[in-house]
Enzyme design. Structure first.
Site: not given
Length: 385
Positions: A205, A105, A257
């Site tokens: 994770e 911005y 995983d």
């Protein structure tokens, strides 16, 4: 602001602002010499990303692009870069902590150009991805990470353990966070390690599994620093893990995983990110080890019994999707995955076309995950490498 806070911040600000100033003054010198102003910036491309096997890191190669102000194709990006650098410099000298959204911005405005018969309007940038990309260019050009320039980003990683840290004026005891945890701040190099009583670091994770292990008292029983990346790790978490390993010599174990996306999360922690290879030397932890969940944990092999029974495999295994298989084939061809251990893991995955989430191990019982599976694998050195 107290003396302690001002000293830490003042040193960081002074260093970053000086490097920014010196780097861009060279552009001014070119103009003073009546030379075309040019920035030579290392290329952030896959072809210029190199795996340094000796150091175990992804690094940028030596190829550079020349951003010439007098080249119409490069002029806008040249001006975007100098504009963003000036905004960051002003924030540093004015004791500010801008976010990447703030910087978007602060630099967003329109330039009106009046021609003979027509008025033209050009925006500095339209979307934040443009200004974010410019920030990355400045990082590569100056060799300063955005964290070095005290640019803030959303906190993501969390940590708990028997350790005390100093952040600003406060000494924070990470062993007294209740059921919560300390959110790793976006400027991890401003943290001091005051007192650490730990033997290793476990990075998980999944945030939900992190919370389970925390409440079960895993880190207390095994003298661990417990960290979650909550998925793909942010830069602050990676830097915090690197510092624990590099400065405190704590071994780092990664638990993800059992799928190609978990494997890549591990590799980002260990060797760096392909897209952000310029940051690997300060953010990656080459000594990190993949604890699991591995395919051999699920299916076993001739040298190892599986942790799951046949019935448990039927209950917990998830069928791999086409995107999972495609990702596995990509990873199989990465140089840093071309080890005997990883090729074996990937081949099992491609053969079985099955994956498993960490939560499946917790479904066997939280005590199994926290006090059997993880400790056994660490003790036996059952890592994929």
């Amino acid at each position: 602001m107290t003396e302690l806070t001002s000293k830490v911040d003042r040193e960081a600000r002074k260093k970053a602002s000086q490097i920014l100033r010196d780097t861009f003054l060279k552009v001014i010198e070119q103009i003073n010499k009546r030379e075309p102003p040019v920035m030579e910036i290392p290329k952030r491309t896959l072809s210029n990303t190199i795996y340094d096997e000796k150091r175990g890191l992804l690094i940028l190669g030596k190829e550079k692009l020349k951003r010439n102000f007098l080249d119409l194709n490069e002029a806008k990006r040249f001006m975007q870069t100098t504009l963003m650098a000036s905004i960051i410099y002003d924030a540093l000298v004015n004791d500010e902590y801008p976010t990447i959204r703030d910087l978007y911005y602060r630099g967003k405005h329109s330039i009106i150009l009046k021609g003979t018969n027509k008025t033209y309007e050009e925006n500095t940038w339209d979307e934040q991805k443009e200004s974010d990309s410019v920030i990355v260019d400045i990082e590569v050009f100056t060799n300063l990470l955005r964290e070095d320039m005290l640019i803030l980003s959303k906190e993501k990683g969390k940590v708990v353990g028997d350790m005390q840290i100093r952040s600003g004026n406060d000494v924070i005891d990470l062993s007294k966070m209740g059921h919560g945890a300390y959110a790793i701040e976006p400027t991890p190099d401003l943290i001091d390690f005051v007192n650490v009583n730990a033997e290793f670091v476990l990075v998980v994770e999944k945030d939900a599994v992190f919370q389970q292990l925390h409440r079960a008292g895993f880190w207390r029983q095994y003298k661990a620093i417990l960290i979650t990346s909550a998925g793909q790790p942010d830069r602050a978490t990676r830097r915090f893990v690197r510092r624990l390993n590099e400065e405190l010599k704590l071994p780092v174990y990664i638990l993800t995983d059992a799928d190609p996306y978990g494997w890549y999360i591990y590799s980002v922690f260990r060797i760096g990110s392909i897209q952000l290879s310029y940051e690997s030397e300060r953010l990656a932890t080459p000594n990190a080890k993949f604890l699991g969940v591995s395919m051999t944990d699920i299916f076993g092999d001739k040298n190892k019994k599986p942790y799951l029974s046949e019935q448990e495999r039927r209950n917990y295994i998830i069928k791999a999707k086409e995107a999972d298989v495609k990702r596995a084939l990509e990873i199989k061809n990465y140089d840093w995955f071309k080890t005997k251990g990883w090729q074996h893991e990937i081949e099992i995955f491609l053969d079985k076309k099955s994956k498993l989430e960490i939560e499946a191990m917790a479904s066997k019982g939280l005590k199994f995950l926290a006090f059997q599976y993880i400790p056994e694998k660490i003790k036996s050195g059952d890592f994929v490498s």
